[in-house]
Design an enzyme around this catalytic site. Sequence first.
Site, PDB file in Angstrom:
ATOM      1  N   VAL A 179       0.848  -1.188  -0.072  1.00 54.26           N
ATOM      2  CA  VAL A 179      -0.126   0.054  -0.004  1.00 54.26           C
ATOM      3  C   VAL A 179       0.758   1.355   0.071  1.00 54.26           C
ATOM      4  CG1 VAL A 179      -1.793   1.380   1.228  1.00 54.26           C
ATOM      5  CG2 VAL A 179      -1.869  -1.214   1.171  1.00 54.26           C
ATOM      6  N   ASP A 180       1.846   1.231   0.906  1.00 51.71           N
ATOM      7  CA  ASP A 180       2.935   2.544   0.808  1.00 51.71           C
ATOM      8  C   ASP A 180       3.442   2.594  -0.558  1.00 51.71           C
ATOM      9  OD1 ASP A 180       2.692   3.252   3.491  1.00 51.71           O
ATOM     10  OD2 ASP A 180       4.492   2.042   3.988  1.00 51.71           O
ATOM     11  N   ALA A 181       3.931   1.512  -1.105  1.00 55.13           N
ATOM     12  CA  ALA A 181       4.576   1.691  -2.557  1.00 55.13           C
ATOM     13  C   ALA A 181       3.487   2.223  -3.449  1.00 55.13           C
ATOM     14  CB  ALA A 181       4.875   0.398  -2.861  1.00 55.13           C
TER      15      ALA A 181
END
Length: 394
Positions: A179-181
């Site tokens: 999700v961060d990426a």
Amino acid sequence: MTAAVTADVTDRRPMEGMRVLDLTSNVAGPLACQVLVDLGAEVVKIEPPTGEAGRNIRSTIPGQEDLRPYFLPHHRGKKSVVLDLHDDGDVTRLLALADTADVFVQGFRPGVLDRLGLGADVLRRRNPRLVHASLSAFSGDGDQHLRPGIDALIQAESGLLTGLTRADGAPLLPAPTVVDACSGHVLAQAILAALLARERHGQGDAVEVALYDVAVSMQAPHITRQLHTVPEHAHLTETGRSSMAVAPSGPFRAADGWLMLFAYVPKHWNLLTEVLGRPDLRADPRFADQLERARHPVELAATLETALAAHTVAEWVELLTAAGVMASPVRGWSSVIGSAAFAEAELAVTVEAGGRTELAVRTPARYRGFTPGGVTPTPLLGEHTDDVLGAVRT
């Protein structure tokens, strides 16, 4: 094999001459700003006296204790300035610095910077051309927007862990912060869109990206299906991909391990049956079309694995790839960095300066018209404070 990042005398980096202030931490925000570094921006990392959170996450592998795997790939070529936002003088310095910026990127909890007099409205009144970008866990105007959250929590909240469980039913959390990426790249896209709008219309904008929104959008086909499914059929989501007509799709046993195979498209199914030496499967009513194959997953897997037992994973990958069928071994990280795909993509980059050498993973986009920036190592904490602040220091 690594690819050395070098300067290009015919440089046409699209953000050359632009200044970005990076007040984010961990992965998503720093990744977005690393994309902007590669596009030529001067990215100034604003850090507290103890350093941003990602700088303080170290490897626990013996001999790697000084390696900071969350910080290293997302801070090439940035400048580090230390400011203590609990200090009124440093807040004043940041305001003056924001007056010189094209982009201000922040990942604080909603309301924190407003209470410090550093909110989007204040900064954009002082600098109307400023693009103010905010990253949060959740969006909206209600209580959810105030919730704290990181990648793992958002994966759980958004449904991304659907079908990922251990044998005892406990959720299985993937190691990559997916999700961060994805959020980092969405945030970079939003910033670039706002800069394009500024060039066309003369004013900056305020843009917002929430991890939760990105996580839901990553699952759009599955969430869409659930929106059309009555609640008592919610159990259909528990098997993830298998509730879609995408069979054969996924891992299948070969002679020496698992083969990842995707041949649900009719053309690929026909090619697969030829390579397996089983063209008769096309006439089997259980496998006659894409929907029927999805309705008979157990029989399909058993039939395929009987045929796949004739060769090793490596042999099948070679045969199937040559025929135009998507197939791959299931690699671990040590295998990935030694693979042909990794080497040919030149995904590992080496940067050097001042006697320091660092090896990291490049951002994914490639450009023919210019060499990406980020040609110096990650900055030491506060390394550029005096140089960047200059006359704004009081």
